[in-house]
Write an enzyme that holds these catalytic residues in place. Structure first.
Site, mmCIF file in Angstrom:
data_model
loop_
_atom_site.group_PDB
_atom_site.id
_atom_site.type_symbol
_atom_site.label_atom_id
_atom_site.label_comp_id
_atom_site.label_asym_id
_atom_site.label_seq_id
_atom_site.Cartn_x
_atom_site.Cartn_y
_atom_site.Cartn_z
ATOM 1 N N LYS A 1 -12.010 13.543 -1.562
ATOM 2 C CA LYS A 1 -10.724 14.206 -1.317
ATOM 3 C C LYS A 1 -10.789 15.032 -0.046
ATOM 4 O O LYS A 1 -9.911 14.937 0.822
ATOM 5 C CB LYS A 1 -10.390 15.088 -2.525
ATOM 6 C CG LYS A 1 -8.939 15.419 -2.682
ATOM 7 C CD LYS A 1 -8.701 16.231 -3.961
ATOM 8 C CE LYS A 1 -8.761 15.356 -5.194
ATOM 9 N NZ LYS A 1 -8.771 16.164 -6.445
ATOM 10 N N ARG B 1 -9.038 22.494 -5.949
ATOM 11 C CA ARG B 1 -9.114 21.094 -6.380
ATOM 12 C C ARG B 1 -10.552 20.583 -6.350
ATOM 13 O O ARG B 1 -11.276 20.835 -5.406
ATOM 14 C CB ARG B 1 -8.262 20.217 -5.462
ATOM 15 C CG ARG B 1 -6.931 20.817 -5.099
ATOM 16 C CD ARG B 1 -6.195 19.980 -4.056
ATOM 17 N NE ARG B 1 -5.859 18.661 -4.548
ATOM 18 C CZ ARG B 1 -5.331 17.711 -3.790
ATOM 19 N NH1 ARG B 1 -5.103 17.938 -2.493
ATOM 20 N NH2 ARG B 1 -5.047 16.528 -4.297
ATOM 21 N N GLY C 1 -9.012 12.300 -12.863
ATOM 22 C CA GLY C 1 -8.693 13.158 -13.996
ATOM 23 C C GLY C 1 -9.898 13.707 -14.743
ATOM 24 O O GLY C 1 -9.750 14.370 -15.756
ATOM 25 N N MET D 1 -12.263 15.796 -13.612
ATOM 26 C CA MET D 1 -12.590 17.186 -13.319
ATOM 27 C C MET D 1 -11.293 17.972 -13.165
ATOM 28 O O MET D 1 -10.222 17.440 -13.321
ATOM 29 C CB MET D 1 -13.461 17.261 -12.086
ATOM 30 C CG MET D 1 -14.859 16.765 -12.375
ATOM 31 S SD MET D 1 -15.890 16.906 -10.964
ATOM 32 C CE MET D 1 -15.054 15.852 -9.832
ATOM 33 N N ARG E 1 -6.967 7.942 -0.845
ATOM 34 C CA ARG E 1 -8.296 7.364 -1.084
ATOM 35 C C ARG E 1 -8.121 5.871 -1.272
ATOM 36 O O ARG E 1 -7.035 5.395 -1.615
ATOM 37 C CB ARG E 1 -8.943 7.985 -2.320
ATOM 38 C CG ARG E 1 -8.181 7.638 -3.567
ATOM 39 C CD ARG E 1 -8.742 8.295 -4.820
ATOM 40 N NE ARG E 1 -7.731 8.148 -5.866
ATOM 41 C CZ ARG E 1 -7.593 8.936 -6.908
ATOM 42 N NH1 ARG E 1 -8.395 9.966 -7.070
ATOM 43 N NH2 ARG E 1 -6.676 8.716 -7.809
ATOM 44 N N HIS F 1 -3.027 8.084 -16.496
ATOM 45 C CA HIS F 1 -4.488 8.032 -16.635
ATOM 46 C C HIS F 1 -4.958 6.686 -17.166
ATOM 47 O O HIS F 1 -5.851 6.045 -16.603
ATOM 48 C CB HIS F 1 -4.938 9.158 -17.569
ATOM 49 C CG HIS F 1 -6.391 9.115 -17.872
ATOM 50 N ND1 HIS F 1 -6.888 8.539 -19.012
ATOM 51 C CD2 HIS F 1 -7.450 9.520 -17.151
ATOM 52 C CE1 HIS F 1 -8.209 8.621 -18.992
ATOM 53 N NE2 HIS F 1 -8.572 9.210 -17.872
ATOM 54 N N SER G 1 -40.138 -21.815 -11.124
ATOM 55 C CA SER G 1 -38.878 -21.251 -11.569
ATOM 56 C C SER G 1 -39.229 -20.096 -12.502
ATOM 57 O O SER G 1 -39.860 -20.303 -13.536
ATOM 58 C CB SER G 1 -38.050 -22.309 -12.299
ATOM 59 O OG SER G 1 -36.872 -21.714 -12.775
ATOM 60 N N CYS H 1 -34.438 -18.990 -13.541
ATOM 61 C CA CYS H 1 -33.513 -19.627 -14.478
ATOM 62 C C CYS H 1 -33.261 -18.769 -15.714
ATOM 63 O O CYS H 1 -32.734 -19.231 -16.696
ATOM 64 C CB CYS H 1 -34.011 -21.008 -14.873
ATOM 65 S SG CYS H 1 -35.616 -20.996 -15.667
ATOM 66 N N TYR I 1 -33.317 -20.339 -4.648
ATOM 67 C CA TYR I 1 -32.100 -20.457 -5.444
ATOM 68 C C TYR I 1 -32.166 -19.591 -6.700
ATOM 69 O O TYR I 1 -33.254 -19.170 -7.117
ATOM 70 C CB TYR I 1 -31.839 -21.923 -5.839
ATOM 71 C CG TYR I 1 -32.829 -22.460 -6.851
ATOM 72 C CD1 TYR I 1 -32.585 -22.335 -8.221
ATOM 73 C CD2 TYR I 1 -34.001 -23.076 -6.444
ATOM 74 C CE1 TYR I 1 -33.496 -22.806 -9.154
ATOM 75 C CE2 TYR I 1 -34.918 -23.555 -7.365
ATOM 76 C CZ TYR I 1 -34.666 -23.410 -8.718
ATOM 77 O OH TYR I 1 -35.567 -23.873 -9.639
#
Ligand code: ADP
Ligand code: MG
Ligand code: MG
Length: 902
Positions: free
Chosen positions: A27, A97, A106, A108, A364, A482, A793, A860, A880
């Protein structure tokens, strides 16, 4: 000099800027940035998050140097605003704030109108000529201050429903009821003064302390309370869910008040620069005339639509800002574009209009659904706002997961009647049992029962229940309430403002259109439309999004690591190829003995398992071989040139024979043998610890004819396809090895069978011979293993099991307590334990590649589809990952993002 704890912002100047979120909180950093952009922001100051840490280290005392620094910055605020704090004639009021690094909506606390006292009130009335506004602000200050500063920050924990905020809210409701008022705005100035005095008396009575009448004490109390709110119950719960570290702390923003409650020329609102539910490029928001900020979010009054684009069934009769204040709306719309251009992303903003003048109070990067994230990423790419690399980074793997998530089946839905409509706040569909409290939803969650949390409106105390529920339904609140914000952030199905729902908590039931439903009854939600049904509707997957393909094409441009799938049938394989799988990383041969069409092969397998001699076993295997060959052939054909890794039979054999007496007698009858004989042979397979017993490669060492049959089936399937001009790419993988000697033992069989098959068909077969690495010992001797294996693997499920000594199948109780006690950070079967198991993976890879630099390495286990684990495999240099078909797109995105991050 002592370190700087206070950062000023105001006018077109600021000490901070947008990229200082760690220090100033989101903020504070963005308020500074908006000032630098020249936008109208009420002046103020930000106290750093570091100072919050100091405060906690200092036994909850403000550092001595802080308040003098605050008062010095306040002088600048006073100058820019032309007002003076604690002044009898021309008083400045401020808000305190909270604001952490990453937004915690919401969670805090914030206190508005700080600075109103018997000294400043008369002056403000004289100056504004608006006593109603002043007393309205005063009663709000008392409510917020008593709640946040005097109760919560003091650690008082009154019984449910006995909190001071609730008590004062009830007084306000009773007062309105007695006077016959519907809305807060009808209460007169004198009545508000009367209420404020009654509130103060109540505060004294309930909390035992006097509401402070000193502006300076109020400000200091407010700052402390914001710091305290970092460790409030709901903030802590939210941090656990979101994985936000406790050490970050919150900043405090002290900002000059502007007033949306000065009459009908004043208003307050919340908006998104694009539609956060669908991603459409349209300004989207809600506003309230003659109100203060929190009214919109709190869902106290149904907010009005900002503009035409925001109108819906519930609010279309209310006047929009576009209609009532066209010039100010235009100004706001211009700011929207300035902000998007600067931040190059969708923003969520708060604004207030004080007697026609617009002020920006927050911006934000906005939370969005998965669908919206996809739409915005592609739109912004096409608009030239972001690069394609950035577009790839704009969708988190979780959001992609959400896109692949189920919605209500449209055809089934058409046949049903909608029983109520609300606002479509969170996407997709959900079916579950009604839960009327957060606790109940959590209880259902523990039992793996899907629930729908039904609430009047949600508040931050409900987050854990909201998390546990499959869907959320609220009777009140708008698209920026909210519940809507939180659900959207999680991509959870959610409907808000569904006014037809009446909740009766005492009776544990709800009524909709005269019909009563009990807690535990099943309902269905269509969160994309806002529709509610009182039956369980079928769910389907939502992969038919055309933009999905476009996005994945861009993703693959940046991906360097391969993505394969775990599949055991031609159908699964085809499905996974459609999701972009480049081959099969794990085909479990034993899967043909489960489920559909398994009777015949299973019968043959049982003959083999229960054979009394090697001859009998060889005979049974001969009959089994064609089944294995057929499924191998079918799958290799579907894969059409893509590699296919077959794993030799892995589970302990007792899993394939019946364990109950009934079933054993049945089997005895089938085989024409006495029950006692069957029982004897089955009992002989018994092992105390089968997961560490006769399974994996051990089966093939003890009974080499089992391996021989599999090699023959795989080679013949390959040879037949080659004869037919097809393109089979065969890989064979030996499970559960501890030593290169096992691999050599099995390879000797393979070589013999290969030569026989090649002679029979008159051709040469090319294939890769490799192994699973899933026992810690194998990782340590990987250099030797790689002398024979052409690929590794990593079977990270078993490797986790063996490394932790946790049994995969019974570990839940332990894991849950261990997470609660912070002994382990997460379930290691879900998220790879990089510290331990990951170290073994690295050792195995390094040692294997030392012997054979071109050794192919993959994974895998379940972790192959887990984003943070995929990033780890990328860093370890894997060729992979292989995961279940539905995780393939997620693994592709995670791999591309890992490559972009470098
Ligand atoms: P949250 O983080 O919970 O949104 P905020 O600090 O943003 O809390 O404040 C709550 C509400 O109060 C918001 O609607 C905000 O716009 C409003 N508000 C905060 N500071 C001021 C101010 N100085 N003037 C007017 N409204 C404010
Ligand atoms: Mg806010
Ligand atoms: Mg295994």
């Amino acid at each position: 000099m002592d370190k700087k704890r206070v950062y000023y912002f105001g006018g077109k100047a600021a000490d901070g800027k947008a990229d200082m979120k760690n220090l100033l909180g989101g903020k504070g950093a963005n308020l500074a940035e908006m000032c630098l952009l020249g936008l109208p922001v009420p002046a103020g100051l930000t106290i750093t998050t570091e100072c919050c840490t100091e405060y906690y280290e200092n036994d909850c005392q403000l550092p001595a140097a802080l308040m003098p620094e605050v008062w010095a910055a306040m002088e600048k605020v006073e100058e820019v605003m032309g007002l003076q704090y604690d002044d009898a004639d021309n008083p400045l009021l401020v808000s305190c704030r909270s604001g952490a690094r990453s937004s915690m909506p919401g969670m805090m606390d914030t206190v508005l109108n700080v600075g109103l006292s018997s000294k400043t009130i008369p002056g403000l009335i004289r100056k504004t000529g608006n006593p109603r506004f002043v007393y309205d602000s005063y009663r709000r200050l008392i409510m917020m201050y008593a709640d946040v500063v005097m109760e919560k920050a003091e650690g008082l924990a009154p019984a449910e429903g006995k909190g001071i905020r609730k008590l004062l809210d009830e007084m306000l409701d009773e007062f309105k009821h007695a006077k016959g008022y519907k809305s807060d705005t009808e209460i007169t100035a004198d009545e508000l003064l009367e209420l404020a005095n009654a509130f103060k008396a109540k505060v004294k009575e309930a909390l035992g302390t006097e509401f402070p009448d000193d502006s300076k004490a109020q400000l200091e109390g407010g700052i402390k309370a914001v710091f305290k709110s970092w460790n409030g119950k709901k903030a802590i719960a939210y941090r656990r869910i979101e994985g936000i570290p406790d050490e970050w702390g919150t900043a405090v923003n002290v900002q000059a008040m502007v007033f949306g409650n000065m009459g009908d020329g004043s208003a307050t609102g919340v908006a998104f620069t694009r539609n956060p539910a669908t991603g459409e490029n349209q300004f989207y928001g809600e506003w309230l005339i003659n109100a203060q900020g929190e009214d919109v979010v709190a869902g106290i009054r149904t907010p009005s639509p900002l503009n035409d684009a925001t109108k819906n069934e519930q609010n279309k009769h209310l006047a929009s800002m576009q209609e009532l204040m066209p010039a100010t709306y235009q100004e706001l719309d211009d700011i929207r574009l300035i902000l998007e251009k600067n931040y190059r992303d969708m923003l969520d903003i708060e604004f207030t209009i004080q007697e026609g003048k617009l002020f920006m109070l927050q911006c934000r990067v906005g939370k969005r659904t998965g669908v919206a994230a996809l739409t915005m990423a592609l739109d912004m790419l096409h608009e030239g706002l972001i690069s394609d690399k950035e577009a790839v980074m704009r969708l988190s793997p979780d959001q992609l997961d959400e896109l692949l998530h189920p919605i209500l089946d449209v055809n089934d839905e058409k046949k049903r009647t909608v029983i109520a409509k609300g606002l479509p706040a969170g996407p997709g569909g959900a079916v579950g049992k009604i839960a009327l409290t957060s606790e109940k939803a959590m209880e259902y969650g523990k039992l793996h029962i899907d629930s729908i949390l039904v609430r009047e409106e949600t508040n931050p105390e409900d987050v854990e229940g909201m998390r546990a529920a499959a869907g959320i339904l609220t009777a009140r609140g708008g698209m920026t309430s909210h519940a809507a914000l939180v659900a959207r952030g999680w991509g959870k199905c959610c409907i808000v403002g569904c006014e037809a729902v009446h909740i009766n908590l005492e009776a544990n039931e709800i009524t909709i259109a005269g019909k009563t439903y009990k807690e535990g009854d099943t309902i269905s939600l269509n969160g994309t439309k806002g529709w509610v049904y009182d039956v369980a509707i079928k769910m389907v997957d939502a992969t038919e999004n055309p933009r999905f393909q476009e996005f994945m094409t861009i993703v693959d441009k940046y991906r360097t690591m391969g993505v394969r799938t775990n599949a055991d049938t031609p159908e699964d394989a085809l499905n996974a190829i459609n999701f972009g799988a480049e081959g099969i990383g794990l085909f479990r041969i034993e899967h043909m003995f489960y489920g559909q069409n398994s009777e015949e092969p299973l019968a043959k397998l049982r003959n083999m398992i229960l054979a009394n001699s090697t001859e009998e076993r060889v005979e049974a295997l001969k009959e089994l071989e064609p089944f294995v060959r057929e499924i191998a052939k079918g799958t290799l054909e579907v894969l059409d040139g893509r590699p296919l890794t077959f794993r030799l039979i892995d589970p302990p054999l007792h899993e394939f024979v019946p364990q109950t007496e009934d079933k054993q007698r049945e089997l005895a009858k089938e085989k024409g043998l006495p029950y006692e004989e069957i029982k004897r042979r089955i009992d002989a397979l018994h092992e105390v610890n089968p997961m560490m017993g006769l399974r994996g490669v051990r089966l093939g060492v003890v009974n080499p004819e089992i391996t021989e049959m599999q090699f023959r089936a795989l080679f013949e399937a390959t040879a037949e396809l080659m004869k037919e001009g097809k393109n089979p790419v065969l890989e064979i993988m030996v499970p559960l090895i501890i030593s290169v000697a096992e691999l050599k033992h099995q390879k000797a069989i393979a070589d013999r069978v290969q030569a026989e098959v090649e002679a029979k068909f008159g051709l040469k077969i090319n294939y890769l011979y490799g192994t699973m690495i899933e026992i810690p010992r194998a990782t340590l001797v990987a250099d030797k293993v790689a002398e024979v294996a052409q690929f590794f693997s990593f079977g990270t499920n078993d490797l986790t099991q063996m490394t932790f000594g946790f049994s995969r199948d019974d570990v839940n109780v332990i894991v849950n307590s261990y997470i609660d006690e912070k002994i382990i950070p997460a379930d290691p079967f879900n998220i790879l334990d990089q510290e331990g198991v990951g170290e073994l993976v690295q050792i195995g890879t390094e040692r294997g590649r030392k012997t054979n630099p071109s050794l192919k390495v993959g994974v895998c286990g379940e972790h192959g589809g887990n984003p943070s684990s995929v990033a780890f495999f990328y860093k370890t240099g894997f060729n992979y990952v292989s995961c279940s078909p539905f995780r393939v797109p997620i693994a592709r995105l995670a791999a591309a993002q890992a490559a972009i991050r470098g």
